[in-house]
Design a protein around this motif. Structure first.
Motif, PDB file in Angstrom:
ATOM      1  N   SER A 173      28.576  48.951  -0.007  1.00 15.51           N
ATOM      2  CA  SER A 173      29.868  49.570  -0.290  1.00 15.51           C
ATOM      3  C   SER A 173      29.601  50.705  -1.271  1.00 15.51           C
ATOM      4  O   SER A 173      29.016  50.473  -2.330  1.00 15.51           O
ATOM      5  N   VAL A 174      30.016  51.911  -0.929  1.00 16.18           N
ATOM      6  CA  VAL A 174      29.610  53.096  -1.685  1.00 16.18           C
ATOM      7  C   VAL A 174      30.819  53.774  -2.311  1.00 16.18           C
ATOM      8  O   VAL A 174      31.835  54.003  -1.634  1.00 16.18           O
ATOM      9  N   ALA A 175      30.691  54.109  -3.584  1.00 21.62           N
ATOM     10  CA  ALA A 175      31.674  54.939  -4.288  1.00 21.62           C
ATOM     11  C   ALA A 175      31.067  56.323  -4.456  1.00 21.62           C
ATOM     12  O   ALA A 175      30.014  56.480  -5.081  1.00 21.62           O
ATOM     13  N   ILE A 176      31.721  57.319  -3.888  1.00 23.17           N
ATOM     14  CA  ILE A 176      31.242  58.700  -3.923  1.00 23.17           C
ATOM     15  C   ILE A 176      32.047  59.441  -4.982  1.00 23.17           C
ATOM     16  O   ILE A 176      33.250  59.655  -4.818  1.00 23.17           O
ATOM     17  N   ALA A 177      31.389  59.805  -6.055  1.00 28.86           N
ATOM     18  CA  ALA A 177      32.052  60.493  -7.163  1.00 28.86           C
ATOM     19  C   ALA A 177      31.572  61.929  -7.232  1.00 28.86           C
ATOM     20  O   ALA A 177      30.373  62.190  -7.155  1.00 28.86           O
ATOM     21  N   ASP A 178      32.507  62.846  -7.378  1.00 27.81           N
ATOM     22  CA  ASP A 178      32.133  64.244  -7.401  1.00 27.81           C
ATOM     23  C   ASP A 178      33.268  65.048  -8.035  1.00 27.81           C
ATOM     24  O   ASP A 178      34.436  64.641  -7.986  1.00 27.81           O
ATOM     25  N   ARG A 179      32.916  66.184  -8.616  1.00 33.22           N
ATOM     26  CA  ARG A 179      33.942  67.077  -9.155  1.00 33.22           C
ATOM     27  C   ARG A 179      34.804  67.638  -8.029  1.00 33.22           C
ATOM     28  O   ARG A 179      35.974  67.938  -8.220  1.00 33.22           O
ATOM     29  N   ASN A 180      34.214  67.778  -6.844  1.00 36.78           N
ATOM     30  CA  ASN A 180      34.943  68.221  -5.661  1.00 36.78           C
ATOM     31  C   ASN A 180      35.527  66.995  -4.969  1.00 36.78           C
ATOM     32  O   ASN A 180      34.892  66.375  -4.116  1.00 36.78           O
ATOM     33  N   GLY A 181      36.729  66.625  -5.361  1.00 35.00           N
ATOM     34  CA  GLY A 181      37.338  65.416  -4.837  1.00 35.00           C
ATOM     35  C   GLY A 181      37.607  65.478  -3.348  1.00 35.00           C
ATOM     36  O   GLY A 181      37.502  64.455  -2.644  1.00 35.00           O
ATOM     37  N   GLU A 182      37.947  66.656  -2.816  1.00 33.17           N
ATOM     38  CA  GLU A 182      38.211  66.771  -1.381  1.00 33.17           C
ATOM     39  C   GLU A 182      36.956  66.494  -0.562  1.00 33.17           C
ATOM     40  O   GLU A 182      37.001  65.794   0.453  1.00 33.17           O
ATOM     41  N   ALA A 183      35.838  67.055  -1.016  1.00 31.61           N
ATOM     42  CA  ALA A 183      34.582  66.820  -0.297  1.00 31.61           C
ATOM     43  C   ALA A 183      34.167  65.358  -0.398  1.00 31.61           C
ATOM     44  O   ALA A 183      33.652  64.777   0.572  1.00 31.61           O
ATOM     45  N   GLY A 201      26.759  43.406   0.770  1.00 31.60           N
ATOM     46  CA  GLY A 201      27.297  42.725  -0.402  1.00 31.60           C
ATOM     47  C   GLY A 201      27.045  43.453  -1.701  1.00 31.60           C
ATOM     48  O   GLY A 201      27.450  42.981  -2.763  1.00 31.60           O
ATOM     49  N   LYS A 202      26.403  44.615  -1.655  1.00 30.76           N
ATOM     50  CA  LYS A 202      26.090  45.391  -2.852  1.00 30.76           C
ATOM     51  C   LYS A 202      27.043  46.573  -2.978  1.00 30.76           C
ATOM     52  O   LYS A 202      27.458  47.171  -1.984  1.00 30.76           O
ATOM     53  N   ALA A 203      27.360  46.914  -4.219  1.00 30.18           N
ATOM     54  CA  ALA A 203      28.207  48.065  -4.510  1.00 30.18           C
ATOM     55  C   ALA A 203      27.375  49.140  -5.193  1.00 30.18           C
ATOM     56  O   ALA A 203      26.648  48.856  -6.146  1.00 30.18           O
ATOM     57  N   VAL A 204      27.491  50.355  -4.696  1.00 35.05           N
ATOM     58  CA  VAL A 204      26.683  51.482  -5.172  1.00 35.05           C
ATOM     59  C   VAL A 204      27.607  52.614  -5.605  1.00 35.05           C
ATOM     60  O   VAL A 204      28.553  52.961  -4.887  1.00 35.05           O
ATOM     61  N   LEU A 205      27.311  53.197  -6.749  1.00 34.53           N
ATOM     62  CA  LEU A 205      28.053  54.353  -7.263  1.00 34.53           C
ATOM     63  C   LEU A 205      27.123  55.556  -7.315  1.00 34.53           C
ATOM     64  O   LEU A 205      26.008  55.466  -7.844  1.00 34.53           O
ATOM     65  N   ILE A 206      27.582  56.689  -6.769  1.00 32.04           N
ATOM     66  CA  ILE A 206      26.777  57.908  -6.734  1.00 32.04           C
ATOM     67  C   ILE A 206      27.591  59.051  -7.307  1.00 32.04           C
ATOM     68  O   ILE A 206      28.668  59.372  -6.795  1.00 32.04           O
ATOM     69  N   THR A 207      27.087  59.692  -8.364  1.00 35.61           N
ATOM     70  CA  THR A 207      27.739  60.900  -8.852  1.00 35.61           C
ATOM     71  C   THR A 207      27.075  62.121  -8.222  1.00 35.61           C
ATOM     72  O   THR A 207      25.914  62.074  -7.828  1.00 35.61           O
TER      73      THR A 207
END
Length: 252
Positions: free
Chosen positions: A31-41, A5-11
């Motif tokens: 639920s994880v949001a994966i943020a990165d300059r390398n969008g494909e990865a 039930g938690k949302a996590v954002l990682i740069t």
């Protein structure tokens, strides 16, 4: 630790410490949001994790950071934990060239390292805090470094940025702690990641870097990621404004 039930954002979430943290949070039900300059990865990793999303973001761009958090809002409707982990050292923009003395450091490299490592954390915090407040609070972890406490020659930009992140972490902890938002920092030691392995395994550096580490090995990304997951958890509910050195005893 239960993150259902938690949302996590990682740069900086597509590789190294960020990717290790994404896998651990997802395994705990987040639920994880994966943020990165390398969008494909980032997209490739998101496809491995149930319910995860990917965002392409340059943390030097404040509009990218706002769009990143908007994507989290649309996907998950909330934000409970933010791990501001994106970073570079002088090694990356110098592309393998020897580190110059400080008086010879090109201004564009100074600006790039400060832009990612310090301005980038501020841009992320500025975007994340409103959604954390809307969600009723949460936890933030910022990645600093051993170089938030000590320094090495020819690392002026990185050292200045990481000292700055430590101060920013304390400010957020003081300012938002009364509104149920905790903010802490993790200071990794020498970690074997794509960012560092081009240096730490070179014979002229390896023994020198290992010598001050009582545990006698370099950290793996998971060693640091586990500390981050704990800092964001309810088990660390009274930890605010702290910096946790995941360094194998280096600073000791």
């Amino acid at each position: 630790m239960d993150y259902r039930g938690k949302a996590v954002l990682i740069t900086g979430g597509a590789s190294g410490i960020g990717a290790a943290a994404a896998r651990l949070f997802a395994a705990a039900g987040a639920s994880v949001a994966i943020a990165d300059r390398n969008g494909e990865a980032a997209s490739a990793l998101a496809q491995e994790l149930p319910g995860a999303i990917a965002c392409t973001v340059d943390v030097m761009n404040p509009d990218d950071c706002l769009a990143m958090v908007d994507a989290v809002r649309k996907a998950f409707g909330r934000l409970d934990c933010a791990f501001n982990n994106a970073g570079i050292t002088e090694v990356a923009p110098l592309k393998g060239a020897p580190l110059p003395e400080t008086h010879e450091l090109p201004l564009d490299i100074w600006r790039q390292v400060l832009g990612v490592d310090l301005d980038g954390v501020f841009h992320c915090l500025r975007a994340e805090l409103p959604l954390l407040l809307e969600s009723g609070g949460g936890a933030i972890v910022n990645t600093t470094s051993l170089q938030a406490h000590i320094s090495y020659p020819r690392t002026a930009a990185y050292t200045a940025a990481k000292h700055g992140v430590l101060g920013l972490t304390k400010t957020i902890a003081k300012e938002y702690g009364g509104r149920a938002i905790r903010c802490n920092a993790v200071s990794p030691g020498v970690v074997d990641t794509p960012l560092t392995n081009q240096v730490i395994h070179q014979p002229e550096y390896k023994d020198m870097l290992l010598a001050p580490i009582p545990i006698g090995r370099f950290a793996q990304p998971e060693d640091v990621a586990k500390a981050v997951v704990w800092l964001c958890s309810e088990d660390a509910a009274y930890i605010n404004g702290a910096v946790l050195a995941a360094d194998g005893g280096y600073l000791a």
